[in-house]
Design an enzyme around this catalytic site. Structure first.
Site, PDB file in Angstrom:
ATOM      1  N   ASP A  36       0.367  -1.718  -0.281  1.00 31.07           N
ATOM      2  CA  ASP A  36      -0.372  -0.254  -0.064  1.00 31.07           C
ATOM      3  C   ASP A  36       0.522   1.210  -0.186  1.00 31.07           C
ATOM      4  O   ASP A  36       2.099   0.922   1.009  1.00 31.07           O
ATOM      5  CB  ASP A  36      -0.738   0.177   1.303  1.00 31.07           C
ATOM      6  CG  ASP A  36      -2.182   0.964   0.791  1.00 31.07           C
ATOM      7  OD1 ASP A  36      -2.109   1.217  -0.203  1.00 31.07           O
ATOM      8  OD2 ASP A  36      -3.071   1.105   2.319  1.00 31.07           O
ATOM      9  N   ASN A  38       1.151   3.193  -2.229  1.00 29.72           N
ATOM     10  CA  ASN A  38       1.527   4.127  -4.018  1.00 29.72           C
ATOM     11  C   ASN A  38       1.096   5.359  -4.305  1.00 29.72           C
ATOM     12  O   ASN A  38       2.507   6.200  -4.777  1.00 29.72           O
ATOM     13  CB  ASN A  38       1.059   3.147  -5.720  1.00 29.72           C
ATOM     14  CG  ASN A  38       1.475   1.576  -5.046  1.00 29.72           C
ATOM     15  OD1 ASN A  38       2.720   1.598  -4.721  1.00 29.72           O
ATOM     16  ND2 ASN A  38       1.397  -0.067  -5.758  1.00 29.72           N
ATOM     17  N   GLY A  39       0.233   5.572  -4.370  1.00 32.87           N
ATOM     18  CA  GLY A  39      -0.355   7.003  -4.426  1.00 32.87           C
ATOM     19  C   GLY A  39       0.326   8.032  -3.823  1.00 32.87           C
ATOM     20  O   GLY A  39       0.459   9.067  -4.084  1.00 32.87           O
ATOM     21  N   HIS A  53       2.403   3.563  -9.146  1.00 30.41           N
ATOM     22  CA  HIS A  53       2.001   2.370  -8.823  1.00 30.41           C
ATOM     23  C   HIS A  53       3.236   1.854 -10.190  1.00 30.41           C
ATOM     24  O   HIS A  53       3.558   0.446  -9.492  1.00 30.41           O
ATOM     25  CB  HIS A  53       0.620   1.845 -10.524  1.00 30.41           C
ATOM     26  CG  HIS A  53      -0.501   2.754  -9.463  1.00 30.41           C
ATOM     27  ND1 HIS A  53      -0.779   2.120  -8.200  1.00 30.41           N
ATOM     28  CD2 HIS A  53      -1.452   3.082  -9.808  1.00 30.41           C
ATOM     29  CE1 HIS A  53      -2.070   2.292  -7.132  1.00 30.41           C
ATOM     30  NE2 HIS A  53      -2.296   3.064  -8.337  1.00 30.41           N
ATOM     31  N   GLU A  83     -12.765  -4.328  -4.502  1.00 31.88           N
ATOM     32  CA  GLU A  83     -13.451  -3.303  -4.125  1.00 31.88           C
ATOM     33  C   GLU A  83     -12.244  -2.114  -4.950  1.00 31.88           C
ATOM     34  O   GLU A  83     -13.224  -1.010  -4.959  1.00 31.88           O
ATOM     35  CB  GLU A  83     -12.801  -2.500  -2.600  1.00 31.88           C
ATOM     36  CG  GLU A  83     -13.606  -3.962  -1.611  1.00 31.88           C
ATOM     37  CD  GLU A  83     -13.560  -4.942  -1.476  1.00 31.88           C
ATOM     38  OE1 GLU A  83     -11.977  -5.453  -1.100  1.00 31.88           O
ATOM     39  OE2 GLU A  83     -14.421  -5.354  -1.161  1.00 31.88           O
ATOM     40  N   ASN A  84     -11.031  -2.624  -5.545  1.00 26.15           N
ATOM     41  CA  ASN A  84      -9.763  -1.706  -6.243  1.00 26.15           C
ATOM     42  C   ASN A  84     -11.230  -0.728  -7.826  1.00 26.15           C
ATOM     43  O   ASN A  84     -10.603  -0.421  -7.666  1.00 26.15           O
ATOM     44  CB  ASN A  84      -8.657  -2.219  -6.214  1.00 26.15           C
ATOM     45  CG  ASN A  84      -7.857  -1.864  -5.170  1.00 26.15           C
ATOM     46  OD1 ASN A  84      -7.340  -2.747  -4.577  1.00 26.15           O
ATOM     47  ND2 ASN A  84      -8.200  -1.032  -4.229  1.00 26.15           N
ATOM     48  N   ARG A 204       1.646  -4.493   5.906  1.00 29.96           N
ATOM     49  CA  ARG A 204       1.429  -3.911   5.379  1.00 29.96           C
ATOM     50  C   ARG A 204       2.400  -2.684   5.374  1.00 29.96           C
ATOM     51  O   ARG A 204       2.963  -1.899   6.642  1.00 29.96           O
ATOM     52  CB  ARG A 204       0.278  -3.414   5.985  1.00 29.96           C
ATOM     53  CG  ARG A 204      -0.741  -2.584   5.436  1.00 29.96           C
ATOM     54  CD  ARG A 204      -2.101  -2.308   5.603  1.00 29.96           C
ATOM     55  NE  ARG A 204      -3.197  -1.534   4.415  1.00 29.96           N
ATOM     56  CZ  ARG A 204      -3.770  -1.373   3.726  1.00 29.96           C
ATOM     57  NH1 ARG A 204      -5.001  -2.042   4.910  1.00 29.96           N
ATOM     58  NH2 ARG A 204      -4.776  -0.807   3.004  1.00 29.96           N
TER      59      ARG A 204
HETATM   60  C1  IPE Z   1      -5.985  -2.820  -0.225  1.00 30.67           C
HETATM   61  O1  IPE Z   1      -5.125  -1.161   0.282  1.00 30.67           O
HETATM   62  C2  IPE Z   1      -5.476  -3.356  -1.847  1.00 30.67           C
HETATM   63  C3  IPE Z   1      -4.358  -3.506  -2.187  1.00 30.67           C
HETATM   64  C4  IPE Z   1      -3.200  -3.368  -1.348  1.00 30.67           C
HETATM   65  C5  IPE Z   1      -4.749  -4.443  -3.381  1.00 30.67           C
HETATM   66  P1  IPE Z   1      -6.168  -0.536  -0.728  1.00 30.67           P
HETATM   67  O2  IPE Z   1      -5.576   0.977  -0.838  1.00 30.67           O
HETATM   68  O3  IPE Z   1      -7.330  -0.144  -1.681  1.00 30.67           O
HETATM   69  O4  IPE Z   1      -6.786  -0.057   1.166  1.00 30.67           O
HETATM   70  P2  IPE Z   1      -7.288   0.828   1.772  1.00 30.67           P
HETATM   71  O5  IPE Z   1      -8.800   1.342   1.173  1.00 30.67           O
HETATM   72  O6  IPE Z   1      -6.669   1.722   1.972  1.00 30.67           O
HETATM   73  O7  IPE Z   1      -8.708   0.247   2.519  1.00 30.67           O
HETATM   74  C1  IPE Z   2      -1.054   0.396  -3.511  1.00 22.89           C
HETATM   75  O1  IPE Z   2      -1.138   1.513  -3.641  1.00 22.89           O
HETATM   76  C2  IPE Z   2      -1.892  -0.151  -4.720  1.00 22.89           C
HETATM   77  C3  IPE Z   2      -3.136  -0.667  -4.917  1.00 22.89           C
HETATM   78  C4  IPE Z   2      -4.369  -0.931  -4.050  1.00 22.89           C
HETATM   79  C5  IPE Z   2      -3.600  -1.357  -6.439  1.00 22.89           C
HETATM   80  P1  IPE Z   2      -2.055   2.585  -3.489  1.00 22.89           P
HETATM   81  O2  IPE Z   2      -2.749   2.977  -4.645  1.00 22.89           O
HETATM   82  O3  IPE Z   2      -3.883   2.143  -2.467  1.00 22.89           O
HETATM   83  O4  IPE Z   2      -2.529   4.272  -3.147  1.00 22.89           O
HETATM   84  P2  IPE Z   2      -2.503   4.792  -2.114  1.00 22.89           P
HETATM   85  O5  IPE Z   2      -3.013   3.944  -0.776  1.00 22.89           O
HETATM   86  O6  IPE Z   2      -3.729   5.826  -2.368  1.00 22.89           O
HETATM   87  O7  IPE Z   2      -1.197   5.726  -1.314  1.00 22.89           O
HETATM   88 MG    MG Z   3      -4.127   2.497  -0.475  1.00 24.96          MG
END
Ligand code: IPE
Ligand code: IPE
Ligand code: MG
Length: 256
Positions: A36, A38-39, A53, A83-84, A204
């Site tokens: 988790d 990346n964004g 990503h 949920e993504n 995590r």
């Molecule tokens: C969990 O991360 C799913 C993956 C890492 C693939 P999310 O970023 O989707 O989780 P939430 O929304 O913060 O719970």
């Molecule tokens: C994890 O990083 C990758 C996926 C869930 C696909 P995020 O995309 O959730 O990054 P944040 O949590 O928004 O920083």
């Molecule tokens: Mg995330």
């Protein structure tokens, strides 16, 4: 193409030296990671989310190599949850292209290193191009006997558990199964992890302290390790820190 690739895996000496600083008799068999942040990593570097990503893919390579060096048997990586799909269309499309990009670069070397690539999740919702890349990788590496690299892709624990209940309920309805024959072992045969041991260690990244619908049955007795480091910035040293933390825990499984 092979010549362009740097050696992803370690020499025997490197394996021994990485293992030397950690006690080699307490290496977790199965490590599961919620990759988790990346964004937020991208945002902190003034980049668009997709750059995060993309950078996270390099961490996958790094940590796969580190886990293999230590002798981890199964590495499960949460790559995309059920949920993504709620995310903006452009981001989902980008994420769905990453498996083929990653595998087009890394598959041969993974294969040469005896790694078995698997996907854990619901294949039916994936775009054709994503599915093709994943299935080709599974097919190519299915006889390998080394580390299992298990991608949780379109995976969700609630869906997994509901499907298991439905399958068992259907068997009860046809009379093949009696309710009192439903045991933990039988239930586990209906989960996507049926051939895998439960995770010993869950990591995590990114500072979030939740499970986000990941392996909720299987994590019942896993050791949990949370770090504030975002996934693209997660290094082999951070991974070793988590393993060291794991090695200091006393696992009791309800006993004394
Ligand atoms: C969990 O991360 C799913 C993956 C890492 C693939 P999310 O970023 O989707 O989780 P939430 O929304 O913060 O719970
Ligand atoms: C994890 O990083 C990758 C996926 C869930 C696909 P995020 O995309 O959730 O990054 P944040 O949590 O928004 O920083
Ligand atoms: Mg995330």
């Amino acid at each position: 193409m092979k010549r362009q690739l740097k050696n992803l895996f370690a020499s025997k000496q490197q394996k021994e030296s990485a293992a030397a600083e950690l006690s080699s008799d307490k290496i977790p068999q199965h490590v599961a990671i919620i990759m988790d942040g990346n964004g937020r990593w991208a945002k902190s570097h003034g980049l668009p989310r997709i750059a995060g990503h993309h950078s996270g893919m390099k961490t996958i390579k790094r940590i796969t190599k580190a886990a293999d060096r230590l002798g981890v048997k199964v590495l499960t990586l949460y790559a995309f949850s059920t949920e993504n799909w709620k995310r903006p269309k452009e981001e989902v499309e980008f994420l769905m292209k990453l498996p083929q990009e990653f595998l087009s670069i890394e598959l041969e070397e993974l294969h040469e290193n005896n790694v078995q690539v698997r996907m854990m999740g619901y294949k039916e919702d994936l775009p054709e191009h994503t599915l093709r890349a994943v299935e080709a990788a599974e097919e190519r590496t299915k006889h390998n006997t080394g580390m299992v690299l298990n991608f949780a892709l379109n995976y969700g624990s609630r869906k997994e558990m509901l499907n298991a209940f439905k399958e068992m309920a259907a068997a009860v309805q046809t009379g093949e199964l009696q309710p009192d024959q439903i045991t933990e072992e039988l239930y586990e045969q209906h989960l996507l992890t049926r051939t895998l041991p439960d995770p010993d260690l869950l990591i995590r990244t990114s500072g979030e302290l939740r499970i986000s619908n990941f392996m909720m049955w299987q994590l019942a007795y896993s050791e949990l390790w949370f770090t504030d480091v975002f996934w693209p910035a997660f290094t082999e040293e951070h991974f070793h820190e988590a393993i060291r933390g794991y090695q200091q825990r006393a696992r009791r499984f309800g006993g004394l």
